[in-house]
Design an enzyme around this catalytic site. Sequence first.
Site, PDB file in Angstrom:
ATOM      1  N   TYR A 143      85.813  57.153  20.346  1.00  0.00           N
ATOM      2  CA  TYR A 143      85.450  57.159  19.064  1.00  0.00           C
ATOM      3  C   TYR A 143      84.333  55.985  18.931  1.00  0.00           C
ATOM      4  CZ  TYR A 143      89.058  60.006  16.684  1.00  0.00           C
ATOM      5  OH  TYR A 143      89.743  61.209  16.282  1.00  0.00           O
ATOM      6  N   LYS A 173      89.070  63.601  23.026  1.00  0.00           N
ATOM      7  CA  LYS A 173      88.796  64.030  21.582  1.00  0.00           C
ATOM      8  C   LYS A 173      88.028  63.081  21.047  1.00  0.00           C
ATOM      9  CE  LYS A 173      91.755  63.443  17.535  1.00  0.00           C
ATOM     10  NZ  LYS A 173      93.206  63.197  17.015  1.00  0.00           N
TER      11      LYS A 173
HETATM   12  P1  FBP Z   1      92.293  63.775  11.457  1.00  0.00           P
HETATM   13  O1  FBP Z   1      92.413  65.287  11.750  1.00  0.00           O
HETATM   14  O2  FBP Z   1      93.136  63.803  10.289  1.00  0.00           O
HETATM   15  O3  FBP Z   1      91.073  63.126  11.603  1.00  0.00           O
HETATM   16  O4  FBP Z   1      93.117  63.053  12.538  1.00  0.00           O
HETATM   17  C1  FBP Z   1      92.433  62.847  13.769  1.00  0.00           C
HETATM   18  C2  FBP Z   1      92.668  61.191  14.204  1.00  0.00           C
HETATM   19  O5  FBP Z   1      91.627  60.838  15.300  1.00  0.00           O
HETATM   20  C3  FBP Z   1      94.061  60.845  14.255  1.00  0.00           C
HETATM   21  O6  FBP Z   1      94.733  60.887  15.561  1.00  0.00           O
HETATM   22  C4  FBP Z   1      93.813  59.245  13.744  1.00  0.00           C
HETATM   23  O7  FBP Z   1      95.092  58.960  13.072  1.00  0.00           O
HETATM   24  C5  FBP Z   1      92.579  59.293  13.013  1.00  0.00           C
HETATM   25  O8  FBP Z   1      91.982  60.573  13.140  1.00  0.00           O
HETATM   26  C6  FBP Z   1      91.828  58.297  13.075  1.00  0.00           C
HETATM   27  O9  FBP Z   1      90.936  58.250  12.047  1.00  0.00           O
HETATM   28  P2  FBP Z   1      89.789  57.328  11.751  1.00  0.00           P
HETATM   29  O10 FBP Z   1      88.766  58.139  12.133  1.00  0.00           O
HETATM   30  O11 FBP Z   1      89.816  57.047  10.262  1.00  0.00           O
HETATM   31  O12 FBP Z   1      90.045  55.946  12.764  1.00  0.00           O
END
Ligand code: FBP
Length: 262
Positions: A143, A173
Amino acid sequence: MAININKFFRNDRTLILAYDHGLEHGPTDFNEKSVDPSYVLDIALEAGYTGVVLHHGIVEKYYKTYFKEVPLILKLNAHTRIGYKPLISTTVCSVERAIRLGADAVGYTIYVGSHEEPEMLTEFSSIVEKAHEYGIPVVAWAYPRGSGINELDTDTIAYAVRIAMELGADMIKTYYNGDKEGLKWIIKNAGKARLVIAGGEKIPDMQFLKRTEEVLSVGADGIAVGRNIFQSKRPFTLSKALAKIVFHNSTAEEAARILPER
Ligand code: FBP
């Protein structure tokens, strides 16, 4: 040792239910039903998800008996939304503990671009080394995040994915920004690692089905979804519709026919 991620795949696709939000976002993500881990595990089991993401506390108390039919990705690090803190996802569970708890894979978030990124790169690499010694696959949440970072910029996402791949992730992911051509490039950068798309904030069910059809058509290996399922008014049927798209190549329109109302 050869690392096998196939357990999370059916018809060469994966459908993962993420439920680490209690720690990551807090209970505001939940309603009266989804606050109960058993309810969410029921969805995963009944709809035939090929993976579920949990932290160790939930695994110890809820991931038992028939729920174990759904393969487990145990999340090793966490970051909360409460208060001010550095942008680092802290390790909260060891690879060994994850294995003792029955994990089929371990998961780790890297905030690519954050001030604290170097620590996460070092830690992620050690986790990959250890998990692979035990033959356990590693899933990276790649991310982009941090001051001055455009989280949804295609090249930045591709860079985040590339970093995770080069550090040994078996599955990655990341976000989808709506750029179909860009996603092709992002997938190329995942190399032999499998690429799954995160769900994101809740959007209307039909829109989510269409988005899923789109990312799969471009070549994503599957989706890892949380809020778009457990915040839906019909998480069970929506999951079954998703499974039709993911595992049987149904279009969103075809899959949506099983939804009670559109
Ligand atoms: P969602 O489908 O609800 O977005 O979940 C994916 C995820 O990666 C979760 O595993 C994690 O808790 C959340 O999104 C992290 O969200 P953020 O982008 O706010 O950090």
